[in-house]
Design an enzyme around this catalytic site. Structure first.
Site, short mmCIF file in Angstrom:
data_model
loop_
_atom_site.label_atom_id
_atom_site.label_comp_id
_atom_site.label_asym_id
_atom_site.label_seq_id
_atom_site.Cartn_x
_atom_site.Cartn_y
_atom_site.Cartn_z
N LYS A 174 0.82 -1.21 0.00
CA LYS A 174 0.00 0.00 0.00
C LYS A 174 0.86 1.27 0.00
O LYS A 174 2.06 1.22 0.27
CB LYS A 174 -0.94 -0.03 1.22
CG LYS A 174 -2.03 -1.10 1.12
CD LYS A 174 -2.98 -0.98 2.30
CE LYS A 174 -4.18 -1.91 2.17
NZ LYS A 174 -5.14 -1.71 3.29
N TYR A 233 -12.45 -2.42 -3.57
CA TYR A 233 -13.05 -2.30 -2.24
C TYR A 233 -14.58 -2.22 -2.30
O TYR A 233 -15.21 -1.72 -1.35
CB TYR A 233 -12.47 -1.08 -1.52
CG TYR A 233 -11.05 -1.30 -1.02
CD1 TYR A 233 -10.75 -2.37 -0.18
CD2 TYR A 233 -10.03 -0.43 -1.38
CE1 TYR A 233 -9.45 -2.58 0.30
CE2 TYR A 233 -8.73 -0.63 -0.90
CZ TYR A 233 -8.45 -1.71 -0.07
OH TYR A 233 -7.17 -1.90 0.41
N ASN A 271 -2.36 0.72 6.72
CA ASN A 271 -1.91 -0.52 7.37
C ASN A 271 -1.01 -1.36 6.47
O ASN A 271 -0.95 -2.58 6.60
CB ASN A 271 -3.11 -1.30 7.92
CG ASN A 271 -4.09 -1.68 6.84
OD1 ASN A 271 -3.87 -1.41 5.66
ND2 ASN A 271 -5.17 -2.34 7.22
N HIS A 298 -2.16 -5.30 1.78
CA HIS A 298 -3.47 -5.92 1.56
C HIS A 298 -3.25 -7.39 1.21
O HIS A 298 -2.34 -7.72 0.46
CB HIS A 298 -4.20 -5.25 0.38
CG HIS A 298 -5.40 -6.03 -0.11
ND1 HIS A 298 -6.66 -5.82 0.41
CD2 HIS A 298 -5.52 -7.02 -1.03
CE1 HIS A 298 -7.51 -6.66 -0.19
NE2 HIS A 298 -6.85 -7.39 -1.07
N GLU A 325 -10.01 -10.76 -7.00
CA GLU A 325 -9.05 -9.66 -6.90
C GLU A 325 -7.88 -9.82 -7.86
O GLU A 325 -7.42 -8.84 -8.45
CB GLU A 325 -8.54 -9.56 -5.46
CG GLU A 325 -9.61 -9.09 -4.48
CD GLU A 325 -9.11 -8.99 -3.05
OE1 GLU A 325 -9.84 -8.42 -2.22
OE2 GLU A 325 -8.00 -9.48 -2.74
P1 IDP Z 1 -8.42 -6.17 5.68
O1 IDP Z 1 -7.54 -5.29 4.82
O2 IDP Z 1 -7.69 -6.64 6.91
O3 IDP Z 1 -9.07 -7.29 4.92
P2 IDP Z 1 -11.00 -4.83 5.66
O4 IDP Z 1 -11.98 -4.83 6.78
O5 IDP Z 1 -11.33 -5.65 4.46
O6 IDP Z 1 -9.58 -5.22 6.26
O7 IDP Z 1 -10.82 -3.31 5.23
C1 IDP Z 1 -10.15 -2.99 4.03
C2 IDP Z 1 -9.21 -1.83 4.30
O8 IDP Z 1 -9.99 -0.69 4.63
C3 IDP Z 1 -8.28 -2.02 5.49
O9 IDP Z 1 -7.11 -2.74 5.17
C4 IDP Z 1 -7.98 -0.60 5.86
O10 IDP Z 1 -6.97 -0.03 5.02
C5 IDP Z 1 -9.29 0.11 5.59
N1 IDP Z 1 -10.14 0.20 6.79
C6 IDP Z 1 -10.78 -0.80 7.43
N2 IDP Z 1 -11.47 -0.35 8.50
C7 IDP Z 1 -11.25 0.98 8.52
C8 IDP Z 1 -11.69 2.04 9.41
O11 IDP Z 1 -12.43 1.83 10.37
N3 IDP Z 1 -11.24 3.31 9.11
C9 IDP Z 1 -10.43 3.57 8.05
N4 IDP Z 1 -9.99 2.62 7.21
C10 IDP Z 1 -10.39 1.34 7.44
MG MG Z 2 -10.50 -7.29 3.45
#
Ligand code: IDP
Ligand code: MG
Length: 145
Positions: A9, A49, A112, A115, A126
């Site tokens: 990312k 997404y 974070n 992905h 994906e």
């Molecule tokens: P994942 O990446 O661990 O699968 P997901 O719930 O699928 O997590 O969310 C996709 C991405 O959206 C996350 O990796 C993160 O970058 C972002 N994200 C998830 N929850 C939040 C939030 O509460 N605030 C801001 N960004 C979020």
């Molecule tokens: Mg996810």
């Protein structure tokens, strides 16, 4: 063999962590079968997404993931989806274990670092967003190293 999509990312690209992340995954025996650098446009970011389109963070997430060029990779291995999710750690870096990629490098829940697909079905969908089948390679990888 099971495949998963990995994205390095923007926050990782901005801190020069691409090699480190690839290295951690390779070091756990996962086989790198495709890799490219690209700058996502908003349309592709929204497709990636789509499952989060009704979430309050969706617009911010789409803007973030399309803010700088990123790396997209396909890794292959037994149970690759689950293995990669473990190596990545929890979505929120504050909750991620030390020694996981997000635990060690994640900045906050949005930035974070990495992905990884969350299921085999998601991975298939994906991977197709980023790679044509002929861009995914087949070669021998030693199990050690
Ligand atoms: P994942 O990446 O661990 O699968 P997901 O719930 O699928 O997590 O969310 C996709 C991405 O959206 C996350 O990796 C993160 O970058 C972002 N994200 C998830 N929850 C939040 C939030 O509460 N605030 C801001 N960004 C979020
Ligand atoms: Mg996810």
């Amino acid at each position: 063999m099971e495949r998963s999509l990995v994205l390095i990312k923007p926050d990782a690209m901005q801190r020069g962590l691409a090699g480190t992340i690839i290295s951690r995954l390779e070091g756990q025996g996962l086989k790198l079968v495709s890799l490219k650098m690209l700058h996502l446009d908003k349309a592709l970011a929204k497709r990636l997404y789509a499952v989060h389109s009704d979430k309050p963070f969706f617009e911010g997430l789409v803007n973030y993931i399309s803010s700088t060029p990123i790396m997209a990779a396909v890794f292959e291995g037994e149970g690759a989806v689950e293995v990669i999710r473990e190596i990545m750690g929890a979505t929120d870096p504050a909750q991620a274990e030390a020694g996981t990629i997000r635990g060690d490098f994640g900045l906050d829940i949005e930035r974070n670092t990495v992905h990884g697909s969350d299921s085999v079905e998601t991975a298939e969908r994906e991977i197709k967003l980023f790679f044509a089948e002929e861009e995914i390679f087949n070669y021998h990888r030693e199990t050690e190293g």
